[in-house]
Design a protein around this motif. Structure first.
Motif, PDB file in Angstrom:
ATOM      1  N   VAL A   1     -89.195  91.297 -18.002  1.00  0.00           N
ATOM      2  CA  VAL A   1     -89.120  91.251 -16.539  1.00  0.00           C
ATOM      3  C   VAL A   1     -88.656  89.879 -16.067  1.00  0.00           C
ATOM      4  CG1 VAL A   1     -90.511  91.314 -14.430  1.00  0.00           C
ATOM      5  CG2 VAL A   1     -90.808  93.083 -16.161  1.00  0.00           C
ATOM      6  N   SER A   2     -89.156  88.827 -16.705  1.00  0.00           N
ATOM      7  CA  SER A   2     -88.795  87.469 -16.283  1.00  0.00           C
ATOM      8  C   SER A   2     -87.324  87.167 -16.537  1.00  0.00           C
ATOM      9  CB  SER A   2     -89.672  86.442 -16.999  1.00  0.00           C
ATOM     10  OG  SER A   2     -89.438  86.466 -18.396  1.00  0.00           O
ATOM     11  N   THR A   3     -86.752  87.747 -17.593  1.00  0.00           N
ATOM     12  CA  THR A   3     -85.334  87.511 -17.863  1.00  0.00           C
ATOM     13  C   THR A   3     -84.442  88.168 -16.819  1.00  0.00           C
ATOM     14  OG1 THR A   3     -85.218  89.445 -19.328  1.00  0.00           O
ATOM     15  CG2 THR A   3     -85.681  87.311 -20.347  1.00  0.00           C
ATOM     16  N   GLY A   4     -84.988  89.168 -16.131  1.00  0.00           N
ATOM     17  CA  GLY A   4     -84.228  89.831 -15.073  1.00  0.00           C
ATOM     18  C   GLY A   4     -84.403  89.171 -13.718  1.00  0.00           C
ATOM     19  N   GLY A   5     -85.113  88.059 -13.689  1.00  0.00           N
ATOM     20  CA  GLY A   5     -85.287  87.331 -12.442  1.00  0.00           C
ATOM     21  C   GLY A   5     -86.485  87.775 -11.632  1.00  0.00           C
ATOM     22  N   ALA A   6     -87.197  88.798 -12.100  1.00  0.00           N
ATOM     23  CA  ALA A   6     -88.386  89.272 -11.394  1.00  0.00           C
ATOM     24  C   ALA A   6     -89.615  88.569 -11.967  1.00  0.00           C
ATOM     25  CB  ALA A   6     -88.511  90.782 -11.520  1.00  0.00           C
ATOM     26  N   HIS A   7     -90.762  88.936 -11.431  1.00  0.00           N
ATOM     27  CA  HIS A   7     -91.997  88.282 -11.878  1.00  0.00           C
ATOM     28  C   HIS A   7     -93.077  89.327 -12.076  1.00  0.00           C
ATOM     29  CE1 HIS A   7     -95.285  85.479 -12.301  1.00  0.00           C
ATOM     30  NE2 HIS A   7     -95.901  86.024 -11.262  1.00  0.00           N
ATOM     31  N   LEU A   8     -93.709  89.277 -13.224  1.00  0.00           N
ATOM     32  CA  LEU A   8     -94.861  90.129 -13.504  1.00  0.00           C
ATOM     33  C   LEU A   8     -96.079  89.224 -13.632  1.00  0.00           C
ATOM     34  CD1 LEU A   8     -95.926  93.009 -14.366  1.00  0.00           C
ATOM     35  CD2 LEU A   8     -95.601  92.246 -16.720  1.00  0.00           C
ATOM     36  N   PRO A   9     -97.121  89.465 -12.828  1.00  0.00           N
ATOM     37  CA  PRO A   9     -98.334  88.641 -12.940  1.00  0.00           C
ATOM     38  C   PRO A   9     -99.035  88.898 -14.272  1.00  0.00           C
ATOM     39  CG  PRO A   9     -98.690  90.466 -11.424  1.00  0.00           C
ATOM     40  CD  PRO A   9     -97.243  90.495 -11.792  1.00  0.00           C
ATOM     41  N   LEU A  10     -98.504  88.248 -15.321  1.00  0.00           N
ATOM     42  CA  LEU A  10     -98.926  88.553 -16.681  1.00  0.00           C
ATOM     43  C   LEU A  10    -100.410  88.275 -16.899  1.00  0.00           C
ATOM     44  CD1 LEU A  10     -97.816  89.564 -19.360  1.00  0.00           C
ATOM     45  CD2 LEU A  10     -97.329  87.198 -19.994  1.00  0.00           C
ATOM     46  N   GLY A  11    -100.888  87.153 -16.355  1.00  0.00           N
ATOM     47  CA  GLY A  11    -102.296  86.816 -16.536  1.00  0.00           C
ATOM     48  C   GLY A  11    -103.208  87.883 -15.968  1.00  0.00           C
ATOM     49  N   LYS A  12    -102.900  88.341 -14.774  1.00  0.00           N
ATOM     50  CA  LYS A  12    -103.712  89.393 -14.147  1.00  0.00           C
ATOM     51  C   LYS A  12    -103.602  90.699 -14.923  1.00  0.00           C
ATOM     52  CE  LYS A  12    -104.453  91.842  -9.771  1.00  0.00           C
ATOM     53  NZ  LYS A  12    -104.525  93.154 -10.427  1.00  0.00           N
ATOM     54  N   ALA A  13    -102.379  91.003 -15.382  1.00  0.00           N
ATOM     55  CA  ALA A  13    -102.181  92.248 -16.125  1.00  0.00           C
ATOM     56  C   ALA A  13    -102.995  92.244 -17.416  1.00  0.00           C
ATOM     57  CB  ALA A  13    -100.700  92.441 -16.438  1.00  0.00           C
ATOM     58  N   VAL A  14    -102.958  91.130 -18.143  1.00  0.00           N
ATOM     59  CA  VAL A  14    -103.720  91.035 -19.396  1.00  0.00           C
ATOM     60  C   VAL A  14    -105.218  91.106 -19.116  1.00  0.00           C
ATOM     61  CG1 VAL A  14    -104.295  89.527 -21.336  1.00  0.00           C
ATOM     62  CG2 VAL A  14    -101.914  89.776 -20.616  1.00  0.00           C
ATOM     63  N   LEU A  15    -105.659  90.456 -18.036  1.00  0.00           N
ATOM     64  CA  LEU A  15    -107.075  90.500 -17.678  1.00  0.00           C
ATOM     65  C   LEU A  15    -107.506  91.923 -17.333  1.00  0.00           C
ATOM     66  CD1 LEU A  15    -109.727  89.021 -17.107  1.00  0.00           C
ATOM     67  CD2 LEU A  15    -108.916  88.622 -14.761  1.00  0.00           C
ATOM     68  N   ASP A  16    -106.671  92.622 -16.561  1.00  0.00           N
ATOM     69  CA  ASP A  16    -106.985  94.010 -16.208  1.00  0.00           C
ATOM     70  C   ASP A  16    -107.067  94.886 -17.455  1.00  0.00           C
ATOM     71  OD1 ASP A  16    -107.092  93.401 -13.545  1.00  0.00           O
ATOM     72  OD2 ASP A  16    -105.052  94.085 -13.100  1.00  0.00           O
ATOM     73  N   ILE A  17    -106.133  94.672 -18.379  1.00  0.00           N
ATOM     74  CA  ILE A  17    -106.136  95.454 -19.618  1.00  0.00           C
ATOM     75  C   ILE A  17    -107.373  95.128 -20.449  1.00  0.00           C
ATOM     76  CG2 ILE A  17    -104.954  95.693 -21.852  1.00  0.00           C
ATOM     77  CD1 ILE A  17    -102.309  95.469 -20.264  1.00  0.00           C
ATOM     78  N   ALA A  18    -107.726  93.850 -20.487  1.00  0.00           N
ATOM     79  CA  ALA A  18    -108.922  93.452 -21.240  1.00  0.00           C
ATOM     80  C   ALA A  18    -110.179  94.098 -20.654  1.00  0.00           C
ATOM     81  CB  ALA A  18    -109.056  91.932 -21.235  1.00  0.00           C
ATOM     82  N   LEU A  19    -110.258  94.148 -19.332  1.00  0.00           N
ATOM     83  CA  LEU A  19    -111.455  94.689 -18.680  1.00  0.00           C
ATOM     84  C   LEU A  19    -111.499  96.214 -18.731  1.00  0.00           C
ATOM     85  CD1 LEU A  19    -111.705  92.384 -15.520  1.00  0.00           C
ATOM     86  CD2 LEU A  19    -113.153  92.343 -17.559  1.00  0.00           C
ATOM     87  N   GLN A  20    -110.348  96.854 -18.546  1.00  0.00           N
ATOM     88  CA  GLN A  20    -110.340  98.312 -18.442  1.00  0.00           C
ATOM     89  C   GLN A  20    -110.084  99.026 -19.760  1.00  0.00           C
ATOM     90  OE1 GLN A  20    -108.215  98.958 -14.225  1.00  0.00           O
ATOM     91  NE2 GLN A  20    -108.936 100.815 -15.188  1.00  0.00           N
ATOM     92  N   LEU A  21    -109.444  98.350 -20.704  1.00  0.00           N
ATOM     93  CA  LEU A  21    -109.126  99.003 -21.974  1.00  0.00           C
ATOM     94  C   LEU A  21    -109.889  98.382 -23.147  1.00  0.00           C
ATOM     95  CD1 LEU A  21    -105.233  99.465 -21.697  1.00  0.00           C
ATOM     96  CD2 LEU A  21    -107.058 100.847 -20.717  1.00  0.00           C
ATOM     97  N   LEU A  22    -109.744  97.068 -23.310  1.00  0.00           N
ATOM     98  CA  LEU A  22    -110.322  96.420 -24.489  1.00  0.00           C
ATOM     99  C   LEU A  22    -111.845  96.374 -24.434  1.00  0.00           C
ATOM    100  CD1 LEU A  22    -109.838  94.975 -27.148  1.00  0.00           C
ATOM    101  CD2 LEU A  22    -109.591  92.825 -25.879  1.00  0.00           C
ATOM    102  N   LEU A  23    -112.410  95.989 -23.295  1.00  0.00           N
ATOM    103  CA  LEU A  23    -113.866  95.896 -23.184  1.00  0.00           C
ATOM    104  C   LEU A  23    -114.550  97.244 -23.426  1.00  0.00           C
ATOM    105  CD1 LEU A  23    -116.399  94.263 -22.587  1.00  0.00           C
ATOM    106  CD2 LEU A  23    -116.014  94.658 -20.131  1.00  0.00           C
ATOM    107  N   PRO A  24    -114.108  98.327 -22.781  1.00  0.00           N
ATOM    108  CA  PRO A  24    -114.719  99.629 -23.102  1.00  0.00           C
ATOM    109  C   PRO A  24    -114.535 100.019 -24.566  1.00  0.00           C
ATOM    110  CG  PRO A  24    -113.469  99.767 -21.060  1.00  0.00           C
ATOM    111  CD  PRO A  24    -113.149  98.441 -21.667  1.00  0.00           C
ATOM    112  N   PHE A  25    -113.376  99.687 -25.135  1.00  0.00           N
ATOM    113  CA  PHE A  25    -113.117  99.998 -26.547  1.00  0.00           C
ATOM    114  C   PHE A  25    -114.130  99.282 -27.441  1.00  0.00           C
ATOM    115  CE2 PHE A  25    -111.096  99.374 -30.645  1.00  0.00           C
ATOM    116  CZ  PHE A  25    -110.487 100.592 -30.895  1.00  0.00           C
ATOM    117  N   VAL A  26    -114.341  98.000 -27.185  1.00  0.00           N
ATOM    118  CA  VAL A  26    -115.289  97.212 -27.985  1.00  0.00           C
ATOM    119  C   VAL A  26    -116.713  97.738 -27.799  1.00  0.00           C
ATOM    120  CG1 VAL A  26    -116.323  94.924 -28.264  1.00  0.00           C
ATOM    121  CG2 VAL A  26    -113.846  95.150 -28.001  1.00  0.00           C
ATOM    122  N   LEU A  27    -117.077  98.056 -26.562  1.00  0.00           N
ATOM    123  CA  LEU A  27    -118.415  98.606 -26.311  1.00  0.00           C
ATOM    124  C   LEU A  27    -118.614  99.925 -27.057  1.00  0.00           C
ATOM    125  CD1 LEU A  27    -118.859  97.913 -22.484  1.00  0.00           C
ATOM    126  CD2 LEU A  27    -120.047  96.790 -24.376  1.00  0.00           C
TER     127      LEU A  27
END
Length: 310
Positions: A141-167
């Protein structure tokens, strides 16, 4: 799933994220529940049984997160400008996804392949993908000149996917027997959440007027494109695994784990990565097409492998 798409195209208002069904909230909760159950269902003994075959692991993971994205870059360069940007992004998103667990293992088993190796690699691929997929998408996305809030996306994935998986994995000793007895229910829940996300995504896209802007022939082009992608990857993984001298069981696992892409992970992750994006329906379309094709083609291929092993 096709019925869900049809309903979304005909009556989108009821299924939008903030519509009367509140599918934004419902699907978020459903995704967390599904990944909790995935974690609880993952057997550590199965992982240990397949951990030693490092050549197979290196092959599958490099195919998933190096070869596939490189092919994706080539495809993006080839189709950029000819197809809508969201579809182009969807093609690369498909290439950045982890392997699927259930069908990779099922096809490997059907083809008389290395099942422990398939379980290990498909599971590892999904765990790695929680970080690798957002990173790859962020770079694209960044190479195309757009912006993806990567930090927020990774945090959301960690909270909604990884954390439940680990639990789920931590609670497996208490849940394993119940899960084993209720596999059909868990499978239906998994598929149901995916269908709801697809339905909601297409409702949002339809309500935003997205589909009125594009000709249907573009969808046919994407279908053909992902078909070519699947053929190239299947042929490539088969040829390379044989060139490396893999045994037939390892070849089966390498081909099926290395060529597959996960709809069950890809749809929920897209919902988090592209949250609020009206073009989410277009972005996930290549994943949906690829999913159907890989099931059809790989089931035939698995039977042929089984005949060779007999």
């Amino acid at each position: 799933m096709l019925c869900a798409v049809a309903l979304a195209l005909l009556w989108p208002a009821i299924g939008t994220s903030d519509g009367p069904l509140h599918l934004g909230l419902v699907t978020n909760l459903g995704v967390s529940l599904v990944f909790f159950l995935h974690g609880a269902a993952l057997s550590r003994q199965s992982l240990k049984a397949g951990v030693s075959n490092w050549r197979l692991h290196a092959f599958v993971q490099s195919t998933t997160y190096l070869v596939f994205p490189l092919i994706g870059i080539v495809l993006v360069l080839a189709i950029r400008g000819a197809l809508p940007p969201d579809l182009v992004l969807g093609v690369f998103y498909l290439c950045a996804l982890p392997s699927t667990i259930s069908s990779s293992v099922a096809m490997t088993s059907l083809g008389k392949g290395n099942v422990p190796g398939a379980i290990f690699n498909a599971s590892l691929s999904n765990i790695v993908g929680m970080a690798a997929t957002p990173l790859l998408i962020g770079i694209m996305v960044s190479t195309g000149g757009a912006h993806l809030p990567l930090g927020k996306a990774v945090l959301d994935i960690a909270l909604q996917l990884l954390l439940p998986f680990v639990l789920g994995q931590l609670l497996r000793p208490w849940l394993a027997d119940w899960l084993a007895r209720n596999k059909p229910v868990i499978s239906k829940l998994d598929r149901g959440v995916v269908v709801l996300i697809v339905y909601s995504s297409f409702c949002d896209s339809t309500a935003a007027g997205l589909w009125h802007n594009y000709a249907w022939w573009m969808l046919a082009v994407v279908f053909v494109l992902v078909g070519i992608l699947l053929a190239v990857v299947l042929l490539g993984t088969t040829w390379i695994s044989r060139s490396l001298g893999f045994s037939l069981p390892d070849e089966v696992a390498a081909v099926f784990c290395g060529s597959k892409k996960s709809l069950a992970t890809g749809i929920p992750m897209a919902k988090l990565l592209f949250a609020g994006h009206p073009g989410l329906g277009l972005i996930v379309l290549p994943v949906m097409f690829y999913h159907q094709l890989q099931l059809l083609v790989c089931s035939v291929l698995a039977r042929r492998y089984a005949e060779r092993a007999a």
